[in-house]
Design a protein around this motif. Structure first.
Motif, PDB file in Angstrom:
ATOM      1  N   TRP A  19       0.827  -1.215   0.000  1.00 34.29           N
ATOM      2  CA  TRP A  19       0.000   0.000   0.000  1.00 34.29           C
ATOM      3  C   TRP A  19       0.858   1.260   0.000  1.00 34.29           C
ATOM      4  O   TRP A  19       0.499   2.278  -0.573  1.00 34.29           O
ATOM      5  N   ALA A  23       0.123   5.100  -1.842  1.00 36.87           N
ATOM      6  CA  ALA A  23      -0.869   5.672  -0.925  1.00 36.87           C
ATOM      7  C   ALA A  23      -0.953   7.199  -1.007  1.00 36.87           C
ATOM      8  O   ALA A  23      -0.026   7.874  -1.425  1.00 36.87           O
ATOM      9  N   ASP A  60      -5.443   7.258   2.321  1.00 39.27           N
ATOM     10  CA  ASP A  60      -5.166   5.874   2.718  1.00 39.27           C
ATOM     11  C   ASP A  60      -4.509   5.793   4.088  1.00 39.27           C
ATOM     12  O   ASP A  60      -4.494   4.738   4.703  1.00 39.27           O
TER      13      ASP A  60
END
Ligand code: GLC
Length: 564
Positions: A19, A23, A60
Protein backbone atom coordinates in the motif's frame (compact mmCIF):
# COMPACT_ATOMS: atom_id res chain seq x y z
CA UNK A 1 13.48 -12.29 0.49
CA UNK A 2 11.22 -9.44 1.46
CA UNK A 3 10.44 -8.81 -2.19
CA UNK A 4 9.34 -12.40 -2.62
CA UNK A 5 7.17 -12.18 0.48
CA UNK A 6 5.42 -9.24 -1.04
CA UNK A 7 4.34 -11.10 -4.14
CA UNK A 8 1.04 -12.86 -4.23
CA UNK A 9 0.85 -16.26 -5.82
CA UNK A 10 0.98 -15.46 -9.52
CA UNK A 11 3.80 -12.94 -9.16
CA UNK A 12 1.75 -9.75 -8.76
CA UNK A 13 2.54 -7.34 -5.93
CA UNK A 14 0.09 -7.78 -3.08
CA UNK A 15 -1.75 -4.42 -2.93
CA UNK A 16 -2.43 -4.83 0.76
CA UNK A 17 1.23 -5.23 1.67
CA UNK A 18 2.48 -2.77 -0.91
CA UNK A 19 0.00 0.00 0.00
CA UNK A 20 2.87 2.36 0.83
CA UNK A 21 3.95 2.48 -2.82
CA UNK A 22 0.88 4.34 -4.03
CA UNK A 23 -0.87 5.67 -0.93
CA UNK A 24 -2.23 9.13 -0.25
CA UNK A 25 -1.08 10.11 3.25
CA UNK A 26 -2.60 13.04 5.12
CA UNK A 27 -0.30 14.88 7.51
CA UNK A 28 -1.93 15.95 10.76
CA UNK A 29 -0.40 18.61 12.95
CA UNK A 30 -2.39 17.50 15.94
CA UNK A 31 -2.53 20.89 17.64
CA UNK A 32 -3.96 22.48 14.50
CA UNK A 33 -6.41 19.83 13.34
CA UNK A 34 -9.35 19.60 15.75
CA UNK A 35 -9.77 20.33 19.44
CA UNK A 36 -11.83 17.77 21.34
CA UNK A 37 -11.75 19.28 24.83
CA UNK A 38 -11.95 23.02 24.27
CA UNK A 39 -8.49 24.03 25.46
CA UNK A 40 -7.73 25.66 22.10
CA UNK A 41 -5.18 23.01 21.17
CA UNK A 42 -6.04 20.17 18.82
CA UNK A 43 -5.86 16.66 20.29
CA UNK A 44 -6.45 12.98 19.66
CA UNK A 45 -10.13 13.23 20.57
CA UNK A 46 -10.51 15.92 17.90
CA UNK A 47 -8.70 13.81 15.34
CA UNK A 48 -10.84 10.77 16.15
CA UNK A 49 -13.99 12.78 15.67
CA UNK A 50 -12.81 13.88 12.22
CA UNK A 51 -11.61 10.52 10.92
CA UNK A 52 -14.75 10.11 8.79
CA UNK A 53 -13.87 13.41 7.09
CA UNK A 54 -10.47 11.98 6.16
CA UNK A 55 -11.96 8.73 4.96
CA UNK A 56 -14.38 10.74 2.82
CA UNK A 57 -11.56 12.78 1.42
CA UNK A 58 -10.13 9.48 0.19
CA UNK A 59 -6.82 9.22 2.01
CA UNK A 60 -5.17 5.87 2.72
CA UNK A 61 -3.19 6.86 5.78
CA UNK A 62 -2.79 9.54 8.40
CA UNK A 63 0.62 10.73 9.60
CA UNK A 64 0.43 12.33 13.01
CA UNK A 65 3.19 14.80 13.95
CA UNK A 66 4.82 14.09 17.35
CA UNK A 67 2.20 13.62 20.01
CA UNK A 68 4.59 12.60 22.77
CA UNK A 69 5.05 14.23 26.16
CA UNK A 70 6.90 17.45 25.43
CA UNK A 71 7.51 20.97 26.69
CA UNK A 72 6.58 21.99 23.10
CA UNK A 73 9.54 24.25 22.52
CA UNK A 74 9.54 22.98 18.94
CA UNK A 75 5.91 21.91 18.54
CA UNK A 76 6.58 18.49 20.05
CA UNK A 77 9.82 17.74 18.19
CA UNK A 78 11.36 17.98 21.65
CA UNK A 79 10.29 14.77 23.35
CA UNK A 80 10.51 13.97 27.06
CA UNK A 81 8.80 10.56 26.90
CA UNK A 82 8.53 8.60 23.66
CA UNK A 83 6.09 6.13 25.16
CA UNK A 84 3.51 8.58 26.45
CA UNK A 85 1.24 11.11 24.86
CA UNK A 86 1.43 14.66 26.02
CA UNK A 87 -1.56 15.04 28.36
CA UNK A 88 -2.72 18.02 26.28
CA UNK A 89 -3.16 15.60 23.39
CA UNK A 90 -4.69 12.66 25.22
CA UNK A 91 -3.80 9.33 26.73
CA UNK A 92 -2.34 6.09 25.49
CA UNK A 93 -5.87 4.67 25.45
CA UNK A 94 -6.94 7.52 23.15
CA UNK A 95 -4.02 6.70 20.88
CA UNK A 96 -4.99 3.04 20.76
CA UNK A 97 -8.58 3.94 20.03
CA UNK A 98 -7.45 6.21 17.21
CA UNK A 99 -5.45 3.41 15.60
CA UNK A 100 -8.39 1.02 15.89
CA UNK A 101 -10.88 3.50 14.48
CA UNK A 102 -8.64 4.54 11.62
CA UNK A 103 -8.11 0.90 10.71
CA UNK A 104 -11.83 0.25 10.83
CA UNK A 105 -12.24 3.05 8.27
CA UNK A 106 -9.55 1.52 6.07
CA UNK A 107 -6.83 4.03 6.93
CA UNK A 108 -3.35 3.35 8.24
CA UNK A 109 -1.65 5.40 10.95
CA UNK A 110 1.93 6.65 10.78
CA UNK A 111 3.64 8.39 13.68
CA UNK A 112 6.64 10.67 13.75
CA UNK A 113 9.77 9.37 15.45
CA UNK A 114 12.35 11.91 16.60
CA UNK A 115 15.61 9.98 16.97
CA UNK A 116 18.17 12.75 16.45
CA UNK A 117 17.54 14.58 19.70
CA UNK A 118 15.42 14.56 22.84
CA UNK A 119 14.04 17.43 24.85
CA UNK A 120 16.41 18.97 27.38
CA UNK A 121 13.74 17.95 29.91
CA UNK A 122 14.04 14.24 29.01
CA UNK A 123 15.09 12.14 32.04
CA UNK A 124 18.31 11.16 30.25
CA UNK A 125 19.41 14.72 29.65
CA UNK A 126 18.48 15.86 33.13
CA UNK A 127 20.51 13.00 34.56
CA UNK A 128 23.35 13.96 32.22
CA UNK A 129 23.34 17.52 33.49
CA UNK A 130 23.26 16.21 37.05
CA UNK A 131 26.53 14.42 36.34
CA UNK A 132 25.41 10.84 35.61
CA UNK A 133 28.23 9.59 33.37
CA UNK A 134 26.19 6.91 31.58
CA UNK A 135 23.54 9.51 30.75
CA UNK A 136 26.16 12.02 29.56
CA UNK A 137 27.52 9.40 27.19
CA UNK A 138 24.15 9.33 25.39
CA UNK A 139 24.60 12.94 24.27
CA UNK A 140 27.41 14.91 22.67
CA UNK A 141 29.13 16.80 25.47
CA UNK A 142 32.53 18.25 24.61
CA UNK A 143 34.97 20.65 26.24
CA UNK A 144 35.09 24.08 24.64
CA UNK A 145 37.98 25.55 22.72
CA UNK A 146 40.02 28.54 23.80
CA UNK A 147 42.02 28.95 26.96
CA UNK A 148 39.15 28.55 29.33
CA UNK A 149 36.91 26.50 27.06
CA UNK A 150 34.92 29.61 26.28
CA UNK A 151 34.61 28.87 22.55
CA UNK A 152 32.24 26.18 21.22
CA UNK A 153 33.92 22.85 20.36
CA UNK A 154 33.44 23.45 16.63
CA UNK A 155 31.94 25.95 14.22
CA UNK A 156 28.63 24.22 13.48
CA UNK A 157 25.49 26.28 13.27
CA UNK A 158 22.07 25.28 14.49
CA UNK A 159 19.30 24.96 11.88
CA UNK A 160 17.40 27.45 14.01
CA UNK A 161 20.18 30.09 13.89
CA UNK A 162 23.11 30.65 16.19
CA UNK A 163 25.75 28.14 17.31
CA UNK A 164 24.84 24.44 17.53
CA UNK A 165 26.45 24.32 21.00
CA UNK A 166 25.36 25.49 24.43
CA UNK A 167 27.65 25.61 27.42
CA UNK A 168 26.62 23.92 30.62
CA UNK A 169 27.24 25.03 34.15
CA UNK A 170 28.98 22.53 36.41
CA UNK A 171 27.74 21.54 39.87
CA UNK A 172 30.31 23.99 41.27
CA UNK A 173 28.57 26.81 39.43
CA UNK A 174 31.52 27.18 37.04
CA UNK A 175 31.05 27.02 33.25
CA UNK A 176 31.46 23.43 32.10
CA UNK A 177 31.35 21.43 28.86
CA UNK A 178 29.25 22.26 25.85
CA UNK A 179 26.55 20.06 24.33
CA UNK A 180 25.55 19.77 20.70
CA UNK A 181 22.10 20.69 19.39
CA UNK A 182 21.56 20.89 15.66
CA UNK A 183 18.22 22.57 16.41
CA UNK A 184 17.17 24.55 19.51
CA UNK A 185 19.25 24.40 22.73
CA UNK A 186 16.24 22.61 24.24
CA UNK A 187 16.84 19.76 21.73
CA UNK A 188 20.18 18.13 22.67
CA UNK A 189 21.47 15.69 20.01
CA UNK A 190 21.83 12.06 20.98
CA UNK A 191 25.12 10.24 20.45
CA UNK A 192 24.37 7.41 18.03
CA UNK A 193 27.77 5.87 18.56
CA UNK A 194 26.33 4.72 21.90
CA UNK A 195 24.60 1.33 21.69
CA UNK A 196 22.13 2.30 24.42
CA UNK A 197 20.68 4.93 22.13
CA UNK A 198 20.07 2.33 19.40
CA UNK A 199 18.42 -0.05 21.82
CA UNK A 200 16.20 2.61 23.31
CA UNK A 201 14.94 3.82 19.94
CA UNK A 202 14.32 0.27 18.72
CA UNK A 203 12.30 -0.31 21.82
CA UNK A 204 10.30 2.86 21.17
CA UNK A 205 9.48 1.65 17.66
CA UNK A 206 8.48 -1.73 19.04
CA UNK A 207 6.26 -0.07 21.63
CA UNK A 208 4.17 1.64 18.95
CA UNK A 209 4.29 -1.18 16.42
CA UNK A 210 2.87 -3.45 19.12
CA UNK A 211 -0.02 -1.01 19.40
CA UNK A 212 -0.87 -1.44 15.74
CA UNK A 213 0.85 1.66 14.39
CA UNK A 214 1.63 1.05 10.72
CA UNK A 215 4.86 2.97 10.42
CA UNK A 216 6.91 6.06 11.10
CA UNK A 217 8.03 9.22 9.46
CA UNK A 218 11.66 9.54 10.53
CA UNK A 219 12.54 13.06 11.63
CA UNK A 220 15.92 14.34 10.46
CA UNK A 221 16.77 10.86 9.22
CA UNK A 222 20.09 12.04 7.77
CA UNK A 223 21.27 13.63 11.00
CA UNK A 224 21.74 10.89 13.56
CA UNK A 225 25.40 10.10 12.98
CA UNK A 226 28.03 12.84 12.94
CA UNK A 227 31.51 12.74 11.40
CA UNK A 228 34.04 11.22 13.82
CA UNK A 229 35.82 13.86 15.86
CA UNK A 230 33.14 16.46 15.05
CA UNK A 231 35.42 18.47 12.73
CA UNK A 232 34.70 22.08 11.77
CA UNK A 233 32.30 22.62 8.91
CA UNK A 234 34.44 25.51 7.66
CA UNK A 235 31.47 27.45 6.49
CA UNK A 236 29.86 24.63 4.50
CA UNK A 237 26.15 25.09 3.91
CA UNK A 238 24.44 21.97 5.20
CA UNK A 239 21.93 22.04 2.36
CA UNK A 240 24.30 22.22 -0.57
CA UNK A 241 27.65 20.96 0.68
CA UNK A 242 28.86 17.94 2.55
CA UNK A 243 28.75 19.06 6.15
CA UNK A 244 30.21 16.81 8.86
CA UNK A 245 27.03 17.09 10.90
CA UNK A 246 24.83 15.36 8.35
CA UNK A 247 24.45 12.34 6.10
CA UNK A 248 27.25 10.18 7.43
CA UNK A 249 27.57 6.56 6.31
CA UNK A 250 27.10 5.18 9.80
CA UNK A 251 23.43 6.12 9.75
CA UNK A 252 22.63 3.24 7.45
CA UNK A 253 23.36 0.66 10.11
CA UNK A 254 20.59 2.24 12.15
CA UNK A 255 18.06 1.84 9.36
CA UNK A 256 19.04 -1.71 8.59
CA UNK A 257 18.17 -2.62 12.15
CA UNK A 258 14.93 -0.66 11.98
CA UNK A 259 13.93 -2.34 8.75
CA UNK A 260 14.57 -5.79 10.18
CA UNK A 261 12.29 -4.91 13.09
CA UNK A 262 9.57 -3.51 10.81
CA UNK A 263 9.71 -6.57 8.57
CA UNK A 264 9.23 -8.87 11.52
CA UNK A 265 5.65 -7.57 11.93
CA UNK A 266 2.63 -8.78 10.06
CA UNK A 267 1.75 -6.75 8.10
CA UNK A 268 5.26 -5.30 7.86
CA UNK A 269 5.59 -1.76 9.17
CA UNK A 270 6.94 1.04 6.97
CA UNK A 271 9.11 4.16 7.11
CA UNK A 272 9.26 7.45 5.29
CA UNK A 273 12.42 9.49 5.73
CA UNK A 274 12.88 13.17 6.12
CA UNK A 275 16.35 13.00 4.61
CA UNK A 276 18.25 15.90 3.13
CA UNK A 277 21.52 15.10 1.44
CA UNK A 278 23.80 17.55 -0.30
CA UNK A 279 24.57 15.15 -3.15
CA UNK A 280 21.00 13.94 -3.37
CA UNK A 281 21.30 11.91 -6.55
CA UNK A 282 24.09 9.79 -5.13
CA UNK A 283 23.24 9.81 -1.46
CA UNK A 284 19.47 9.57 -1.18
CA UNK A 285 19.12 6.12 -2.81
CA UNK A 286 21.37 4.77 -0.04
CA UNK A 287 18.59 5.40 2.47
CA UNK A 288 16.19 3.51 0.23
CA UNK A 289 18.07 0.29 -0.25
CA UNK A 290 15.78 -2.72 0.06
CA UNK A 291 16.94 -3.39 3.61
CA UNK A 292 16.61 0.24 4.78
CA UNK A 293 13.79 2.78 4.62
CA UNK A 294 10.82 2.35 2.29
CA UNK A 295 10.43 5.91 1.02
CA UNK A 296 11.84 9.41 1.42
CA UNK A 297 10.05 12.68 0.79
CA UNK A 298 10.64 14.44 -2.51
CA UNK A 299 11.39 17.89 -1.17
CA UNK A 300 12.04 19.78 -4.39
CA UNK A 301 8.33 20.48 -5.01
CA UNK A 302 8.28 22.41 -1.72
CA UNK A 303 10.28 25.23 -3.23
CA UNK A 304 10.17 24.96 -7.01
CA UNK A 305 8.75 27.98 -8.83
CA UNK A 306 5.40 27.78 -10.57
CA UNK A 307 7.02 27.37 -13.97
CA UNK A 308 6.82 24.49 -16.40
CA UNK A 309 10.51 23.83 -17.07
CA UNK A 310 11.73 23.73 -13.44
CA UNK A 311 8.72 21.62 -12.45
CA UNK A 312 9.36 19.16 -15.22
CA UNK A 313 13.01 18.93 -14.23
CA UNK A 314 12.01 18.24 -10.63
CA UNK A 315 9.71 15.42 -11.70
CA UNK A 316 12.35 13.95 -14.01
CA UNK A 317 15.03 14.08 -11.34
CA UNK A 318 12.79 12.44 -8.76
CA UNK A 319 11.67 9.71 -11.14
CA UNK A 320 15.28 9.04 -12.07
CA UNK A 321 16.07 8.61 -8.37
CA UNK A 322 13.15 6.24 -7.98
CA UNK A 323 14.49 4.27 -10.90
CA UNK A 324 17.84 3.89 -9.12
CA UNK A 325 16.48 3.10 -5.67
CA UNK A 326 13.42 1.06 -6.58
CA UNK A 327 11.48 3.08 -4.01
CA UNK A 328 8.45 5.08 -5.12
CA UNK A 329 8.57 8.89 -5.08
CA UNK A 330 6.84 10.47 -2.10
CA UNK A 331 5.47 13.76 -3.45
CA UNK A 332 4.78 16.62 -1.12
CA UNK A 333 3.65 20.12 -2.07
CA UNK A 334 3.83 21.47 1.43
CA UNK A 335 4.33 20.50 5.07
CA UNK A 336 4.61 21.98 8.55
CA UNK A 337 8.07 23.40 7.86
CA UNK A 338 7.38 25.44 4.74
CA UNK A 339 5.20 28.26 3.49
CA UNK A 340 1.88 26.96 2.15
CA UNK A 341 1.77 26.58 -1.63
CA UNK A 342 -1.24 28.87 -2.15
CA UNK A 343 0.96 31.62 -0.68
CA UNK A 344 4.20 30.62 -2.41
CA UNK A 345 2.38 30.88 -5.72
CA UNK A 346 0.70 34.18 -4.82
CA UNK A 347 3.74 36.36 -5.43
CA UNK A 348 6.17 36.78 -8.35
CA UNK A 349 7.83 33.45 -9.13
CA UNK A 350 11.52 32.71 -8.73
CA UNK A 351 13.52 31.80 -11.84
CA UNK A 352 13.85 28.23 -10.52
CA UNK A 353 13.12 27.95 -6.82
CA UNK A 354 12.98 29.85 -3.57
CA UNK A 355 13.67 28.87 0.02
CA UNK A 356 11.67 29.33 3.19
CA UNK A 357 13.86 32.26 4.09
CA UNK A 358 13.57 34.07 0.74
CA UNK A 359 9.86 33.33 0.68
CA UNK A 360 9.12 34.75 4.11
CA UNK A 361 11.55 37.66 3.69
CA UNK A 362 9.36 39.20 0.99
CA UNK A 363 6.10 39.13 2.92
CA UNK A 364 6.44 42.75 4.05
CA UNK A 365 7.45 44.08 0.64
CA UNK A 366 5.34 42.24 -1.93
CA UNK A 367 1.55 42.04 -1.75
CA UNK A 368 0.27 38.52 -2.38
CA UNK A 369 -2.40 37.88 -5.00
CA UNK A 370 -4.25 35.30 -2.92
CA UNK A 371 -6.73 34.36 -5.62
CA UNK A 372 -3.94 33.68 -8.10
CA UNK A 373 -2.01 31.70 -5.51
CA UNK A 374 -5.00 29.48 -4.81
CA UNK A 375 -5.72 29.02 -8.49
CA UNK A 376 -2.18 27.78 -9.03
CA UNK A 377 -2.23 25.63 -5.90
CA UNK A 378 -5.32 23.87 -7.22
CA UNK A 379 -3.60 23.28 -10.55
CA UNK A 380 -0.54 21.95 -8.70
CA UNK A 381 -2.77 19.42 -6.93
CA UNK A 382 -4.02 18.24 -10.33
CA UNK A 383 -0.39 17.72 -11.33
CA UNK A 384 0.96 15.90 -8.28
CA UNK A 385 -2.06 13.65 -7.97
CA UNK A 386 -1.23 12.32 -11.43
CA UNK A 387 2.40 11.43 -10.67
CA UNK A 388 3.46 7.87 -9.93
CA UNK A 389 4.23 7.10 -6.31
CA UNK A 390 2.99 8.21 -2.90
CA UNK A 391 1.26 11.53 -2.31
CA UNK A 392 1.45 13.41 0.99
CA UNK A 393 -1.19 16.02 1.74
CA UNK A 394 -0.81 18.57 4.50
CA UNK A 395 -3.74 19.51 6.68
CA UNK A 396 -5.77 22.34 5.22
CA UNK A 397 -4.34 22.21 1.72
CA UNK A 398 -7.55 20.47 0.68
CA UNK A 399 -9.37 23.59 1.88
CA UNK A 400 -7.09 25.86 -0.14
CA UNK A 401 -5.73 27.60 2.95
CA UNK A 402 -3.06 30.25 2.62
CA UNK A 403 -0.22 30.85 5.00
CA UNK A 404 -1.32 33.17 7.80
CA UNK A 405 1.26 35.91 7.57
CA UNK A 406 -0.03 38.34 10.16
CA UNK A 407 0.12 36.35 13.41
CA UNK A 408 0.95 38.85 16.17
CA UNK A 409 4.47 38.50 17.54
CA UNK A 410 3.25 37.65 21.04
CA UNK A 411 1.30 34.67 19.70
CA UNK A 412 4.09 33.14 17.63
CA UNK A 413 5.53 29.89 19.00
CA UNK A 414 8.23 28.84 16.53
CA UNK A 415 11.83 28.83 17.85
CA UNK A 416 12.89 30.18 14.45
CA UNK A 417 11.00 33.38 15.23
CA UNK A 418 12.57 33.71 18.66
CA UNK A 419 16.10 32.71 17.67
CA UNK A 420 16.12 35.02 14.65
CA UNK A 421 15.33 37.90 16.98
CA UNK A 422 11.95 38.25 15.31
CA UNK A 423 13.41 38.89 11.86
CA UNK A 424 12.08 35.60 10.45
CA UNK A 425 8.41 34.95 11.29
CA UNK A 426 9.02 31.20 11.23
CA UNK A 427 6.59 28.39 10.54
CA UNK A 428 3.52 29.19 12.64
CA UNK A 429 1.64 30.57 9.65
CA UNK A 430 1.16 27.08 8.23
CA UNK A 431 0.04 25.61 11.56
CA UNK A 432 -3.05 27.67 12.30
CA UNK A 433 -6.08 25.66 13.50
CA UNK A 434 -8.33 24.47 10.69
CA UNK A 435 -11.71 26.06 9.98
CA UNK A 436 -14.40 23.39 10.10
CA UNK A 437 -17.74 25.18 10.24
CA UNK A 438 -19.60 28.36 11.15
CA UNK A 439 -18.96 32.01 10.40
CA UNK A 440 -16.66 33.14 13.20
CA UNK A 441 -13.53 31.80 14.90
CA UNK A 442 -12.91 29.16 16.13
CA UNK A 443 -14.88 27.92 13.09
CA UNK A 444 -15.82 24.64 14.76
CA UNK A 445 -12.18 23.89 15.62
CA UNK A 446 -13.12 23.68 19.31
CA UNK A 447 -16.38 22.42 20.79
CA UNK A 448 -18.94 24.97 22.03
CA UNK A 449 -18.28 24.02 25.64
CA UNK A 450 -15.53 22.43 27.66
CA UNK A 451 -16.33 19.32 29.68
CA UNK A 452 -17.04 21.55 32.71
CA UNK A 453 -19.51 23.66 30.72
CA UNK A 454 -17.26 26.70 30.37
CA UNK A 455 -16.61 28.25 26.94
CA UNK A 456 -13.58 27.00 25.01
CA UNK A 457 -10.22 28.76 25.08
CA UNK A 458 -9.16 30.69 22.00
CA UNK A 459 -7.37 28.57 19.36
CA UNK A 460 -3.64 28.46 20.10
CA UNK A 461 -2.99 30.58 17.02
CA UNK A 462 -5.53 33.10 15.73
CA UNK A 463 -7.55 32.20 12.63
CA UNK A 464 -8.18 34.85 9.95
CA UNK A 465 -11.78 36.06 9.68
CA UNK A 466 -11.72 35.42 5.91
CA UNK A 467 -11.60 31.67 6.61
CA UNK A 468 -15.38 31.79 7.10
CA UNK A 469 -15.70 31.12 3.36
CA UNK A 470 -13.21 28.24 3.51
CA UNK A 471 -14.62 26.01 6.24
CA UNK A 472 -15.00 22.35 5.40
CA UNK A 473 -18.73 22.84 5.92
CA UNK A 474 -18.90 25.75 3.46
CA UNK A 475 -16.98 23.77 0.84
CA UNK A 476 -18.80 20.48 1.30
CA UNK A 477 -21.27 19.99 -1.52
CA UNK A 478 -19.95 22.93 -3.55
CA UNK A 479 -18.63 21.26 -6.70
CA UNK A 480 -16.28 24.15 -7.44
CA UNK A 481 -14.66 24.15 -4.00
CA UNK A 482 -11.08 23.08 -3.36
CA UNK A 483 -12.34 20.35 -1.04
CA UNK A 484 -14.48 18.92 -3.85
CA UNK A 485 -11.53 19.13 -6.23
CA UNK A 486 -9.33 17.12 -3.85
CA UNK A 487 -12.03 14.52 -3.21
CA UNK A 488 -12.53 14.04 -6.91
CA UNK A 489 -8.83 13.89 -7.67
CA UNK A 490 -8.23 11.26 -5.01
CA UNK A 491 -11.17 9.13 -6.11
CA UNK A 492 -10.10 9.29 -9.77
CA UNK A 493 -6.47 8.68 -8.82
CA UNK A 494 -7.47 5.52 -7.01
CA UNK A 495 -9.56 4.33 -9.91
CA UNK A 496 -7.34 5.22 -12.87
CA UNK A 497 -3.81 5.94 -11.73
CA UNK A 498 -2.99 3.76 -8.74
CA UNK A 499 -3.04 0.72 -11.01
CA UNK A 500 -1.16 2.57 -13.78
CA UNK A 501 2.53 2.43 -14.60
CA UNK A 502 5.32 4.88 -15.42
CA UNK A 503 5.06 8.46 -16.61
CA UNK A 504 5.37 9.65 -20.19
CA UNK A 505 5.48 13.33 -21.11
CA UNK A 506 3.22 14.36 -23.97
CA UNK A 507 3.98 17.07 -26.50
CA UNK A 508 2.70 20.37 -25.20
CA UNK A 509 3.42 24.11 -25.50
CA UNK A 510 6.28 25.56 -23.43
CA UNK A 511 4.26 26.63 -20.41
CA UNK A 512 2.29 23.42 -20.26
CA UNK A 513 3.02 20.07 -18.65
CA UNK A 514 1.11 17.18 -20.17
CA UNK A 515 1.61 13.59 -19.12
CA UNK A 516 0.13 10.16 -19.32
CA UNK A 517 0.73 7.01 -17.33
CA UNK A 518 1.43 3.62 -18.82
CA UNK A 519 -1.68 1.55 -19.10
CA UNK A 520 -4.07 4.41 -18.35
CA UNK A 521 -6.18 6.41 -20.80
CA UNK A 522 -6.09 9.44 -18.49
CA UNK A 523 -3.97 12.42 -19.52
CA UNK A 524 -3.01 15.17 -17.11
CA UNK A 525 -2.68 18.67 -18.58
CA UNK A 526 -1.44 21.55 -16.46
CA UNK A 527 -1.09 25.05 -17.83
CA UNK A 528 1.50 26.99 -15.82
CA UNK A 529 1.32 29.98 -18.15
CA UNK A 530 -1.31 32.68 -18.44
CA UNK A 531 -2.70 31.98 -21.93
CA UNK A 532 -5.32 29.30 -22.53
CA UNK A 533 -4.32 26.11 -24.38
CA UNK A 534 -6.39 23.62 -26.31
CA UNK A 535 -6.90 20.24 -24.67
CA UNK A 536 -6.74 17.11 -26.87
CA UNK A 537 -9.65 17.08 -29.28
CA UNK A 538 -12.40 14.66 -28.40
CA UNK A 539 -11.17 14.13 -24.84
CA UNK A 540 -13.57 14.04 -21.89
CA UNK A 541 -12.62 16.20 -18.92
CA UNK A 542 -12.78 14.10 -15.76
CA UNK A 543 -11.73 16.82 -13.34
CA UNK A 544 -10.41 20.35 -13.70
CA UNK A 545 -9.13 22.98 -11.32
CA UNK A 546 -10.89 25.76 -13.27
CA UNK A 547 -13.72 25.66 -15.80
CA UNK A 548 -12.75 24.25 -19.19
CA UNK A 549 -14.83 25.91 -21.87
CA UNK A 550 -14.88 24.60 -25.44
CA UNK A 551 -11.92 22.33 -24.81
CA UNK A 552 -9.71 25.23 -23.75
CA UNK A 553 -7.68 24.97 -20.52
CA UNK A 554 -7.26 28.46 -19.03
CA UNK A 555 -3.99 29.76 -17.57
CA UNK A 556 -2.85 28.48 -14.16
CA UNK A 557 -5.20 25.54 -14.35
CA UNK A 558 -5.01 21.78 -14.71
CA UNK A 559 -7.29 19.01 -15.90
CA UNK A 560 -7.41 15.27 -16.29
CA UNK A 561 -8.77 14.21 -19.64
CA UNK A 562 -9.93 10.83 -20.80
CA UNK A 563 -8.39 10.56 -24.25
CA UNK A 564 -11.06 10.30 -26.95
C1 GLC B 1 12.30 18.32 11.34
C2 GLC B 1 10.86 18.72 11.57
C3 GLC B 1 10.83 20.12 12.08
C4 GLC B 1 11.59 20.17 13.38
C5 GLC B 1 12.99 19.63 13.21
C6 GLC B 1 13.64 19.36 14.54
O1 GLC B 1 12.90 19.05 10.34
O2 GLC B 1 10.14 18.57 10.38
O3 GLC B 1 9.53 20.58 12.26
O4 GLC B 1 11.64 21.50 13.83
O5 GLC B 1 13.00 18.41 12.54
O6 GLC B 1 13.09 18.22 15.13
Amino acid sequence: MAAVDQLEAGGRPDPDREWWRTAVVYQVVLRAFADGDGDGLGDVAGLRSRLPYLADLGVDAVWVNPWYASPMVDAGYDVTDYRALDPRYGTLEDAEALVREAHALGMRVLLDVVPNHTSDQHAWFRAALAGDEAARARYLFRPGRGERGEEPPNDWESCFRGPAWTRTTGSDGEPGDWYLHMFAPEQPDLDWSNREVHDEMLDVLRFWFDRGVDGFRVDVAHGLVKAPGLPDAEGKDRRTQEHPGWDQDGVHEVYREWRALADAYDPPRVFVAEAWAARRAERLPLYLRPDELHTAFEFEPLHVAWRARPWRDVVDRSLALAEVSGAPCAWVLTNHDVVRQATRYARSQWAEKGTNETERARWPTEEPDLALGLRRARAAAVLVAALPGVLYLYLGEELGLHEVEDIPADRRTDPIFVRSGGTDPGRDGSRVPLPWSGDVPPFGFSPDRRPDGSPPAEPYLPQPARWAALTAQAQDGDPSSTLSLYRRLLALRREHLVPAGGLRWLDAPDDVLALAREGSPVQCWVNLGADPVALPAGGRVLVASAPVVDGSLPGDAGAWVLAG
